[in-house]
Design an enzyme around this catalytic site. Structure first.
Site, PDB file in Angstrom:
ATOM      1  N   PRO A   6     -19.312 -42.106  67.678  1.00 39.78           N
ATOM      2  CA  PRO A   6     -20.436 -42.648  66.916  1.00 39.78           C
ATOM      3  C   PRO A   6     -20.324 -42.164  65.465  1.00 39.78           C
ATOM      4  O   PRO A   6     -19.873 -41.039  65.231  1.00 39.78           O
ATOM      5  CB  PRO A   6     -21.662 -42.040  67.619  1.00 39.78           C
ATOM      6  CG  PRO A   6     -21.153 -40.864  68.380  1.00 39.78           C
ATOM      7  CD  PRO A   6     -19.736 -41.181  68.719  1.00 39.78           C
ATOM      8  N   HIS A   7     -20.660 -43.015  64.526  1.00 36.28           N
ATOM      9  CA  HIS A   7     -20.607 -42.530  63.146  1.00 36.28           C
ATOM     10  C   HIS A   7     -21.683 -43.164  62.274  1.00 36.28           C
ATOM     11  O   HIS A   7     -22.160 -44.252  62.546  1.00 36.28           O
ATOM     12  CB  HIS A   7     -19.224 -42.707  62.538  1.00 36.28           C
ATOM     13  CG  HIS A   7     -18.633 -44.062  62.746  1.00 36.28           C
ATOM     14  ND1 HIS A   7     -17.957 -44.391  63.901  1.00 36.28           N
ATOM     15  CD2 HIS A   7     -18.605 -45.154  61.979  1.00 36.28           C
ATOM     16  CE1 HIS A   7     -17.533 -45.631  63.818  1.00 36.28           C
ATOM     17  NE2 HIS A   7     -17.926 -46.139  62.668  1.00 36.28           N
ATOM     18  N   VAL A   8     -22.032 -42.431  61.232  1.00 31.61           N
ATOM     19  CA  VAL A   8     -23.146 -42.822  60.374  1.00 31.61           C
ATOM     20  C   VAL A   8     -22.764 -42.596  58.924  1.00 31.61           C
ATOM     21  O   VAL A   8     -22.240 -41.548  58.572  1.00 31.61           O
ATOM     22  CB  VAL A   8     -24.395 -41.955  60.678  1.00 31.61           C
ATOM     23  CG1 VAL A   8     -25.491 -42.256  59.678  1.00 31.61           C
ATOM     24  CG2 VAL A   8     -24.871 -42.190  62.093  1.00 31.61           C
TER      25      VAL A   8
END
Lengths: 462, 149
Positions: B66-68
């Protein structure tokens, strides 16, 4: 050895792009296939595929969750999948691509001019960064106000040049809409959205207030641009550096940021920046209004050449922004020169493809037809596909034509009150002064462009 | 630019407690919040979920990343979490995920940071890299594996 080229790309461009690239490279190594992968990630384009790479490749793999342009892969066997598929099972993707190549399934790439131009436009938009991007955001939000204002003012002149002085008349109402409201909002909107582009929502208030001050001080669009950048960077800095205790943090956006940033920008504009910029604007305005013919021609030449130089790129936009900004100071000459000069590159190229068919490829001759329409609509980008194919000959040709158009438009004293629209705004009464001469300037530039192309472009071998 | 500027032992959690996708994302983001890497937890969770909606970051082979990218992120960082039981992350290959990398970067990041993250991502494709992460005994061992990418 078979060769495959690939492009990987994902929405954030942080992880998947590179995992997919690595997977493809690893699988290719195992399968004894030559592989080059271009990554379009957050760092930009890396390991870019050259024309040579694409030419040599047996097949193309596009593994992307974003819109990757197909233009350059015309006539190749293309396998297109989601980026995750390449991470998951690169081997079968490579097999699929090679199979497709074996069978000779080529993907027809729709190379029509409209899609090429819109591709190019969005690519440029994506590439914009830093101050240039912020300025363009401001300009794009300002334009609707300029259109509404300019056209309303033009309409009010239908009733006579001084009709708006008659209180209660329709002409006065139109002037109130256009001049007193729409044009008055121009600089504040420009400044507000420059700041918005830099500092997000908190930038809007100080930006617009700074822009309003620039307007009322008389620092015009130059003052507005400065106010916008100042407001953006100051607000950004405040956002990052003011540390409130956690339970007071809710006060940041509603109280602390708007008040502090507006206060700082306001005081700077009034005491420090406003006065000198007002002086510069006044000087510029009186120079432009009292310009000799020779200076007018020179300015037209420069603005015109700038419009054609990069066809919608930063240099073009600099000339354009300058002219739009001056509309707010009721100086309409440069706007006319700039629009005319932005119309002639596609027009001149379109005419050349009709007159000198043996100097263009069949594809270019096809592209000439929509180029007419782009020309009359003031979409300078319509010249890009031609210029991209042969920049050394095309760019000097269109620059010469545009420079002459710009110079003639200035020399004839043509004024234009609308910032865009090509020939479609011209029938609206009073939008352009000296319509006949304006048309003459555009036609002359078109012919010069065509003539230059005739001289510079060699005949193609049959 | 070194790996240990992104990740340290405090950002590693050897035994994730979550059992489903949403809670593991929140659990990982909680690690970031505790280490003062993000300013607005809710915003980061929202962004992470938005990214998942565009396409799962469960890339298969037991890995999820997951990345933001958000203004609510103070500095580029990576949190690592492991679930020996495995979590159904809606992965490409429909298998359970065991290795979780949460990557957070600010809107404006230096290229060298992004390049290092890219390098990390590239490594995840390799079987032996993943296996060593799965077999590592403690945070220290994870760190030494990551430092050698």
């Amino acid at each position: 050895m078979k060769k495959i080229v690939a492009v990987t790309s994902c929405p954030t461009g942080i992880a998947h792009t590179y995992m997919a690239s690595e997977s493809l490279e690893e699988a290719a190594k195992k399968m004894d296939v030559q592989m080059k992968v271009e990554t379009q990630g957050s760092v930009g384009v890396e390991n870019e595929l050259s024309e040579q790479d694409i030419k040599e490749a047996d097949a193309v793999i596009i593994a992307a969750d974003t819109n990757v342009s197909h233009e350059r892969f015309g006539g190749k066997s293309i396998v297109e999948v989601a980026v995750a598929d390449a991470i998951d099972d690169a081997e079968s993707l490579i097999n699929q691509a090679l199979e497709k190549a074996e069978k000779g399934e080529k993907t027809e790439v729709n190379a029509n001019l409209n899609s090429q131009v819109s591709d190019e436009k969005s690519k440029r938009k994506a590439k914009r960064s830093g101050p240039y991007k912020h300025l363009m955001t401001g300009v794009s939000f300002m334009l609707p106000f300029v259109v509404a204002g300019g056209l309303s003012i033009a309409l009010s002149f239908v009733f006579g040049i001084n009709a708006a002085e008659q209180e209660g008349s329709l002409a006065a109402a139109l002037m109130q809409i256009g001049g007193d409201s729409a044009f008055a909002l121009m600089v504040p909107i420009l400044a507000g959205y420059i700041a918005f582009s830099i500092a997000d929502r908190p930038g809007i208030a100080p930006g617009m207030i700074g822009g309003m001050l620039a307007s009322s001080i008389g620092a015009g669009f130059l003052g507005g641009i400065i106010a916008g950048f100042l407001a953006g960077y100051v607000t950004q800095w405040l956002k990052e550096n003011i540390k409130l205790p956690e339970n007071l943090q809710g006060l940041m956006p509603v109280l602390v940021l708007p008040f502090l940033s507006s206060l700082i920008i306001g005081l700077l504009m009034i005491y420090l920046i406003g006065p000198p910029v007002e002086g510069i604007m006044n000087g510029l305005e009186s120079w432009l209004q009292g310009m000799t013919d020779a200076n007018a021609v020179l300015l037209g030449l420069i603005l015109g050449a700038m419009m054609a130089f990069d066809m919608g790129g930063p240099v073009n936009k600099a000339a354009y922004t300058f002219s739009v900004g001056l509309l707010g100071s009721e100086i309409y000459g440069p706007m006319a020169a700039v629009m005319a000069a932005g119309m002639t590159p596609p027009l001149g190229l379109a005419l050349a493809t009709v007159l000198f068919k043996n100097r263009f490829t069949n594809q270019e001759i096809e592209a000439g037809k929509p180029a007419w329409f782009m020309g009359i609509s003031f979409i300078t980008e319509g010249a890009i596909p031609f210029a991209a194919a042969d920049p050394i000959r095309v760019i000097p040709s269109i620059m010469t034509g545009s420079a002459i158009t710009g110079a003639l438009s200035m020399l004839f004293g043509v004024g234009l009150r609308a910032p865009h629209g090509g020939i479609f705004v011209l029938p609206i009464p009073n939008v352009v002064t000296n319509l006949g001469f304006y048309a003459l300037a555009i036609i002359a530039g078109t012919i010069v462009t065509t003539f230059m192309l005739r001289i510079l472009k060699p005949k193609l071998a049959e | 630019m070194e790996v240990n500027e992104f990740i340290n032992q405090n950002l590693i959690k050897m035994n994730l407690v979550s059992e489903d996708k949403d809670s593991v994302i929140k659990e990982m983001i909680e690690i970031m919040a505790k280490n003062d890497i993000i300013t607005d937890k809710e915003e980061v969770i929202k962004k992470a979920m938005e990214r998942e909606e565009k396409g799962t970051t469960g890339v298969g082979k037991g890995v999820a990343i997951p990345h933001v990218k958000s203004d609510a992120v103070k500095r580029p960082a990576v949190a690592f979490g492991r679930s020996d039981a495995g979590i159904d992350y809606g992965s490409m290959d429909e298998k359970l995920s065991h290795l979780f990398f949460l990557i957070t970067v600010p809107e404006e990041s230096h290229d060298e940071h992004l390049k290092l993250l890219a390098q990390l991502s590239r490594n995840l494709v390799h079987d032996d890299f993943r296996d060593s992460l799965l077999e590592a005994k403690d945070e220290e061992e994870i760190m030494s594996i990551l430092e050698n990418i």
